[in-house]
Write an enzyme that holds these catalytic residues in place. Structure first.
Site, PDB file in Angstrom:
ATOM      1  N   HIS A  68       1.192   5.180   1.161  1.00 28.99           N
ATOM      2  CA  HIS A  68       0.721   6.208   2.089  1.00 28.99           C
ATOM      3  C   HIS A  68       0.764   7.565   1.385  1.00 28.99           C
ATOM      4  O   HIS A  68       1.786   7.912   0.785  1.00 28.99           O
ATOM      5  CB  HIS A  68       1.628   6.291   3.321  1.00 28.99           C
ATOM      6  CG  HIS A  68       1.584   5.088   4.183  1.00 28.99           C
ATOM      7  ND1 HIS A  68       0.794   5.016   5.307  1.00 28.99           N
ATOM      8  CD2 HIS A  68       2.236   3.900   4.096  1.00 28.99           C
ATOM      9  CE1 HIS A  68       0.965   3.833   5.877  1.00 28.99           C
ATOM     10  NE2 HIS A  68       1.836   3.135   5.160  1.00 28.99           N
ATOM     11  N   HIS A  84       0.845  -1.194   0.000  1.00 31.61           N
ATOM     12  CA  HIS A  84       0.000   0.000   0.000  1.00 31.61           C
ATOM     13  C   HIS A  84       0.881   1.245   0.000  1.00 31.61           C
ATOM     14  O   HIS A  84       2.009   1.226   0.474  1.00 31.61           O
ATOM     15  CB  HIS A  84      -0.973   0.017   1.182  1.00 31.61           C
ATOM     16  CG  HIS A  84      -0.343  -0.146   2.525  1.00 31.61           C
ATOM     17  ND1 HIS A  84       0.165  -1.348   2.984  1.00 31.61           N
ATOM     18  CD2 HIS A  84      -0.124   0.745   3.518  1.00 31.61           C
ATOM     19  CE1 HIS A  84       0.660  -1.186   4.198  1.00 31.61           C
ATOM     20  NE2 HIS A  84       0.494   0.082   4.549  1.00 31.61           N
TER      21      HIS A  84
END
Length: 142
Positions: A100, A98
């Protein structure tokens, strides 16, 4: 389901969704460093940079750029940090790749060490709404 992000993608776990398309989901971080801290998640599970296709990383960066542009069009951001924490030693806490996206404000005095101690957004729903509207507005103008 053992992966919390896969559960969120499947609709089996709650999240405040900021953006979604066929391959990706962007949600507010449950423990944000800054207001509007968003995670860009590929719907197809990979763990880290070692098993994630380059095209997926490029798509994540493109979506992250859109989220950053949207945040900067609002009171949430004057600037942006983006990061992928790749592995436990790099503070990766969920084993699903993922990106940020951290909106930053001039003078916010955020340091990452301090941010690890206190990570709260007093109105996550309002923050998600601000970002959803900004993404839609920017998408409509292109």
């Amino acid at each position: 389901m053992s992966c919390v992000f896969c559960a969120i993608v499947a609709g089996e776990a709650p999240a405040l969704r900021v953006y979604e398309d066929d391959g990706y989901l962007a949600i507010l971080d449950i423990r944000p460093f800054t207001r509007g801290h968003t995670l860009v998640i590929p719907k197809r599970h990979t763990v880290d940079l070692t098993d994630t296709p380059p095209e997926t990383l490029a798509d994540m960066a493109t979506i992250g750029q859109r989220i950053a542009r949207a945040a900067r069009s609002t009171e949430l951001a004057d600037a942006t940090n983006i990061a992928v924490n790749d592995g436990r030693a790099a503070f990766q806490s969920v084993d699903h790749i993922h990106l940020h996206v951290l909106p930053r404000r001039n003078g916010d005095k955020l340091s990452f060490a301090k941010g690890l101690l206190l990570r709260r957004d007093p109105d996550r729903e309002a923050t998600a709404q601000i970002l959803r509207e900004a993404v839609a507005r920017i998408d409509a103008s292109q």
